[in-house]
Design a protein around this motif. Structure first.
Motif, PDB file in Angstrom:
ATOM      1  N   PRO A  16      93.353  37.068 -14.093  1.00 22.84           N
ATOM      2  CA  PRO A  16      93.470  38.518 -13.908  1.00 22.84           C
ATOM      3  C   PRO A  16      94.887  38.863 -13.456  1.00 22.84           C
ATOM      4  CG  PRO A  16      92.264  37.528 -12.090  1.00 22.84           C
ATOM      5  CD  PRO A  16      92.475  36.441 -13.099  1.00 22.84           C
ATOM      6  N   GLN A  17      95.193  40.146 -13.452  1.00 27.05           N
ATOM      7  CA  GLN A  17      96.549  40.585 -13.178  1.00 27.05           C
ATOM      8  C   GLN A  17      97.088  40.075 -11.845  1.00 27.05           C
ATOM      9  OE1 GLN A  17      98.689  41.933 -15.238  1.00 27.05           O
ATOM     10  NE2 GLN A  17     100.240  41.881 -13.627  1.00 27.05           N
ATOM     11  N   GLU A  18      96.227  40.046 -10.814  1.00 31.32           N
ATOM     12  CA  GLU A  18      96.724  39.621  -9.502  1.00 31.32           C
ATOM     13  C   GLU A  18      97.176  38.164  -9.488  1.00 31.32           C
ATOM     14  OE1 GLU A  18      92.111  39.733  -9.058  1.00 31.32           O
ATOM     15  OE2 GLU A  18      93.696  40.856 -10.083  1.00 31.32           O
ATOM     16  N   LEU A  19      96.543  37.328 -10.306  1.00 27.84           N
ATOM     17  CA  LEU A  19      96.983  35.930 -10.394  1.00 27.84           C
ATOM     18  C   LEU A  19      98.210  35.794 -11.286  1.00 27.84           C
ATOM     19  CD1 LEU A  19      93.772  33.687 -10.519  1.00 27.84           C
ATOM     20  CD2 LEU A  19      95.377  34.011  -8.644  1.00 27.84           C
ATOM     21  N   ARG A  20      98.257  36.569 -12.362  1.00 27.87           N
ATOM     22  CA  ARG A  20      99.438  36.528 -13.225  1.00 27.87           C
ATOM     23  C   ARG A  20     100.692  36.940 -12.454  1.00 27.87           C
ATOM     24  NH1 ARG A  20      97.291  39.786 -18.514  1.00 27.87           N
ATOM     25  NH2 ARG A  20      95.520  38.448 -18.981  1.00 27.87           N
ATOM     26  N   ALA A  21     100.514  37.883 -11.539  1.00 33.21           N
ATOM     27  CA  ALA A  21     101.661  38.396 -10.783  1.00 33.21           C
ATOM     28  C   ALA A  21     101.940  37.593  -9.517  1.00 33.21           C
ATOM     29  CB  ALA A  21     101.406  39.858 -10.419  1.00 33.21           C
ATOM     30  N   HIS A  22     101.059  36.638  -9.205  1.00 25.46           N
ATOM     31  CA  HIS A  22     101.235  35.880  -7.958  1.00 25.46           C
ATOM     32  C   HIS A  22     102.489  35.005  -8.057  1.00 25.46           C
ATOM     33  CE1 HIS A  22     100.465  33.357  -4.499  1.00 25.46           C
ATOM     34  NE2 HIS A  22      99.424  34.118  -4.180  1.00 25.46           N
ATOM     35  N   PRO A  23     103.366  35.073  -7.060  1.00 30.11           N
ATOM     36  CA  PRO A  23     104.634  34.340  -7.140  1.00 30.11           C
ATOM     37  C   PRO A  23     104.503  32.830  -7.114  1.00 30.11           C
ATOM     38  CG  PRO A  23     104.338  35.296  -4.956  1.00 30.11           C
ATOM     39  CD  PRO A  23     103.256  35.858  -5.814  1.00 30.11           C
ATOM     40  N   ASP A  24     103.349  32.303  -6.679  1.00 31.68           N
ATOM     41  CA  ASP A  24     103.191  30.856  -6.560  1.00 31.68           C
ATOM     42  C   ASP A  24     102.256  30.268  -7.619  1.00 31.68           C
ATOM     43  OD1 ASP A  24     104.844  30.848  -4.284  1.00 31.68           O
ATOM     44  OD2 ASP A  24     103.152  31.359  -2.989  1.00 31.68           O
ATOM     45  N   VAL A  25     101.882  31.069  -8.619  1.00 28.12           N
ATOM     46  CA  VAL A  25     100.989  30.592  -9.686  1.00 28.12           C
ATOM     47  C   VAL A  25     101.770  30.516 -11.002  1.00 28.12           C
ATOM     48  CG1 VAL A  25      98.916  31.061 -11.047  1.00 28.12           C
ATOM     49  CG2 VAL A  25      98.923  31.515  -8.581  1.00 28.12           C
ATOM     50  N   TYR A  26     101.705  29.346 -11.655  1.00 28.05           N
ATOM     51  CA  TYR A  26     102.459  29.104 -12.890  1.00 28.05           C
ATOM     52  C   TYR A  26     101.499  28.632 -13.984  1.00 28.05           C
ATOM     53  CZ  TYR A  26     106.422  29.340  -9.711  1.00 28.05           C
ATOM     54  OH  TYR A  26     107.330  29.756  -8.769  1.00 28.05           O
ATOM     55  N   VAL A  27     101.726  29.136 -15.200  1.00 28.98           N
ATOM     56  CA  VAL A  27     100.837  28.820 -16.321  1.00 28.98           C
ATOM     57  C   VAL A  27     101.608  28.127 -17.438  1.00 28.98           C
ATOM     58  CG1 VAL A  27      99.193  29.737 -17.992  1.00 28.98           C
ATOM     59  CG2 VAL A  27      99.495  30.891 -15.788  1.00 28.98           C
ATOM     60  N   VAL A  28     101.084  26.992 -17.878  1.00 24.21           N
ATOM     61  CA  VAL A  28     101.655  26.294 -19.037  1.00 24.21           C
ATOM     62  C   VAL A  28     100.752  26.608 -20.235  1.00 24.21           C
ATOM     63  CG1 VAL A  28     102.300  24.075 -20.033  1.00 24.21           C
ATOM     64  CG2 VAL A  28     102.587  24.470 -17.578  1.00 24.21           C
ATOM     65  N   PRO A  29     101.292  27.240 -21.284  1.00 22.76           N
ATOM     66  CA  PRO A  29     100.444  27.686 -22.394  1.00 22.76           C
ATOM     67  C   PRO A  29      99.988  26.556 -23.314  1.00 22.76           C
ATOM     68  CG  PRO A  29     102.734  28.216 -22.841  1.00 22.76           C
ATOM     69  CD  PRO A  29     102.690  27.661 -21.439  1.00 22.76           C
ATOM     70  N   ILE A  30      98.735  26.669 -23.757  1.00 24.43           N
ATOM     71  CA  ILE A  30      98.220  25.821 -24.833  1.00 24.43           C
ATOM     72  C   ILE A  30      98.881  26.281 -26.129  1.00 24.43           C
ATOM     73  CG2 ILE A  30      96.143  25.142 -26.126  1.00 24.43           C
ATOM     74  CD1 ILE A  30      96.064  24.105 -23.282  1.00 24.43           C
ATOM     75  N   VAL A  31      99.108  25.353 -27.043  1.00 23.09           N
ATOM     76  CA  VAL A  31      99.724  25.693 -28.332  1.00 23.09           C
ATOM     77  C   VAL A  31      98.625  25.961 -29.368  1.00 23.09           C
ATOM     78  CG1 VAL A  31     101.211  24.870 -30.202  1.00 23.09           C
ATOM     79  CG2 VAL A  31     101.759  24.304 -27.816  1.00 23.09           C
ATOM     80  N   VAL A  32      98.738  27.091 -30.060  1.00 19.62           N
ATOM     81  CA  VAL A  32      97.826  27.429 -31.157  1.00 19.62           C
ATOM     82  C   VAL A  32      98.595  27.282 -32.465  1.00 19.62           C
ATOM     83  CG1 VAL A  32      96.408  29.223 -32.218  1.00 19.62           C
ATOM     84  CG2 VAL A  32      96.484  29.009 -29.722  1.00 19.62           C
ATOM     85  N   ILE A  33      98.017  26.541 -33.407  1.00 18.63           N
ATOM     86  CA  ILE A  33      98.685  26.270 -34.681  1.00 18.63           C
ATOM     87  C   ILE A  33      97.928  26.963 -35.811  1.00 18.63           C
ATOM     88  CG2 ILE A  33      99.475  24.474 -36.274  1.00 18.63           C
ATOM     89  CD1 ILE A  33      99.230  22.548 -33.781  1.00 18.63           C
ATOM     90  N   SER A  34      98.642  27.808 -36.554  1.00 23.67           N
ATOM     91  CA  SER A  34      98.033  28.514 -37.682  1.00 23.67           C
ATOM     92  C   SER A  34      98.991  28.503 -38.862  1.00 23.67           C
ATOM     93  CB  SER A  34      97.706  29.958 -37.285  1.00 23.67           C
ATOM     94  OG  SER A  34      97.146  30.665 -38.382  1.00 23.67           O
TER      95      SER A  34
END
Length: 285
Positions: A16-34
């Motif tokens: 959710p937005q609050e986690l996306r905006a959290h300064p200490d939370v980082y996301v590594v994206p999965i790769v989608v191949i099409s």
């Protein structure tokens, strides 16, 4: 001075937005191949774009775990600002993301506790929220202690999944040809679940979506009676109206429990398909 801890996850998690905006939370994206093109889930590919690809492209999109190098780079960057990190990932039985994260932290030589959530989506979200809460409550933060507490929390999570399209699950290698054939011929609406070992399997074979929903309500009521429910989350694949209808049914059967509605990520929708409804819950015991 209190040690700084970063939290790392992958894009199968519902953020959710609050986690996306959290300064200490980082996301590594999965790769989608099409069609030989690669997209990073949540960065240059939205769920709407993915559903368009599924509807219009000849080949069903596929997913690939983030590279070891991607994790290594992130952990090397985090070393500049953090003392340690906790990484929480999609089940290692469903993706190689956990293994990539482990290799990346070793190559970066950074103190990271890597946790296999043994699940997907909001089950990961719940662990991140709990981890942030534990860090805030702790005077002397020890990542191993917090990570061990989070691993205990994993056992308090349950899930019930109604897949939107069996064809995508089959083509993605998550369902055998026999299961796919039987499901289509008999018009079965299976309830799937990720078990305690992190494996996706068949929980119930139901002949209609209406009956499948009734069975999920029955399972939630049983779980509430046996263990008590803290929270319920309804994740959907581009069917928000159906998710809202399910929320109302759950509220009547399991009152006084907080319910969250969210959308599954593109990397999960690749396999589950449009129309998917997934119910996650965290128990008190």
């Amino acid at each position: 001075m209190k040690k700084k801890i970063a939290f790392v996850t992958d894009s199968t998690a519902y953020l959710p937005q609050e986690l996306r905006a959290h300064p200490d939370v980082y996301v590594v994206p999965i790769v989608v191949i099409s069609e030989d093109k690669e997209y990073e889930d949540g960065i240059d590919l939205s769920s709407d774009q993915l559903y368009e690809m599924i509807r219009n492209n000849k080949e069903v999109p596929k997913t690939s775990q983030p590279s070891v190098g991607k994790f290594q780079k992130l952990y090397e960057d985090l070393k500049q600002d953090y003392d340690q990190a906790i990484a929480i990932h999609v089940s290692s039985k469903l993706s190689g993301t956990y293994a990539s994260s482990m290799s990346g932290k070793d190559q970066a030589d950074f103190n990271v506790e890597v946790i296999d959530s043994l699940s997907i989506s909001y089950a990961i979200t719940a662990l991140i929220n709990k981890g942030l809460e534990l860090v805030n409550l702790s005077e002397d933060v020890n990542v191993k202690v917090i990570a061990d507490q989070l691993r205990d929390e994993i056992t308090k999570s349950k899930n019930f999944i109604l897949v939107g399209h069996l064809e995508q699950l089959y083509k993605g290698g998550r369902m055998s040809g026999v299961q796919f054939l039987l499901g289509n011929v008999l018009q079965i609406k299976p309830i799937l679940s990720i078990n305690a070992e992190g494996e996706l399997g068949m929980l119930e074979r139901i002949r209609s979506e209406k009956k499948a929903i009734s069975k999920i309500i029955e399972l939630l009521k049983q779980t509430n009676q046996e263990n008590g429910l803290k929270k319920i989350e309804i994740m959907h694949g581009n069917v928000e109206e159906k998710a809202s209808q399910l929320e109302q049914v759950i509220k009547k059967s399991v009152p006084n429990v907080d319910i969250v509605i969210g959308e599954i990520s593109s990397s999960l929708a690749v396999h589950a398909g449009e129309g998917t409804l997934a119910v996650f819950c965290q128990t008190i015991e």
